[in-house]
Write an enzyme that holds these catalytic residues in place. Structure first.
Site: not given
Lengths: 140, 90
Positions: A68, A65
């Protein structure tokens, strides 16, 4: 073309570094020092973790991600700034699906904020450091 | 985005961007990382689910998360980029 062996190796190195980093935090915890790093949170230790401090922030993330990854330095910085007042943890949703399902986490990064063991806020998506800092301060 | 392989996924992403009047993120490293995440999800779950969304195993919940996801245009309108950052405002 499949994900290359080199990619897998790089991911393995990143995982090892993250683990080492979070182990340092665990050692600080064991030594009774203020924790200034996020600790690893899992399905197994989740319930205990959210009760370890009055205010606990759990960063739900996954390796692939990108938002993230971009938010990770902000989480590390917040763990330093709020050391001794707020406990930060990182939960990999790929490896800990039960907690992700329990809190209906559909998108990452998601920050779960717990006060006295109770969920008080859930922040979805990439946010800048100053915004996160203000939100957390409001719960202190 | 049904095709497989990084190069193929990139072509599909470029086509989607063109069709929807948006662009791929100008940061090539971000694009590369997200495409790898899509490829990994395709290999793991059979479909290129967005790597910034959680695959639950419940088809009706997961289907909108296949890239380009159901929220892509709404996110681009609102934030200038899709949630994961693969597509940005054109």
């Amino acid at each position: 073309m499949r994900a290359t062996a080199e990619d897998e190796e790089l991911e393995a190195i990143k995982r090892r570094l993250l683990k080492k980093y979070m182990e340092e935090g665990r050692r600080m915890e064991q030594a009774g020092k203020p924790i200034d790093k996020p600790l690893e949170v899992t399905d197994a230790n989740f319930e205990d973790f959210i009760r370890k401090a009055g205010l606990v922030v759990v960063d739900c993330w996954a390796e692939w991600c990108m938002p993230c990854r971009l938010m990770a330095p902000a989480i590390d910085e917040l763990a330093r700034r709020f050391s001794g007042r707020v406990l930060f943890g990182k939960l990999n949703v790929d490896h800990n699906p039960a907690t992700a399902a329990r809190f209906s986490i559909e998108a990452i990064p998601t920050l779960l904020i717990f006060k006295e063991g109770r969920l008080v806020d859930s922040l979805v998506g990439l946010r800048p450091l100053h915004e996160l800092e203000e939100i957390i301060k409001a719960y202190l | 985005m049904p095709e497989g392989g990084l190069a193929e996924l990139r072509k599909v992403a470029e086509r989607v961007a063109l069709e929807r009047g948006v662009k791929l993120n100008p940061d090539g490293r971000i694009v590369e990382a997200i495409l790898k995440g899509l490829l990994r999800n395709k290999e793991r779950f059979g479909k290129p689910y967005c790597p910034c969304r959680v695959v639950t195993g419940i088809p009706e919940k997961d289907e909108p998360k296949v890239c380009p996801c159901a929220w892509m245009m709404e996110d681009i309108e609102r934030k200038g980029r899709c949630h994961c950052g693969l597509f940005v405002k054109g």
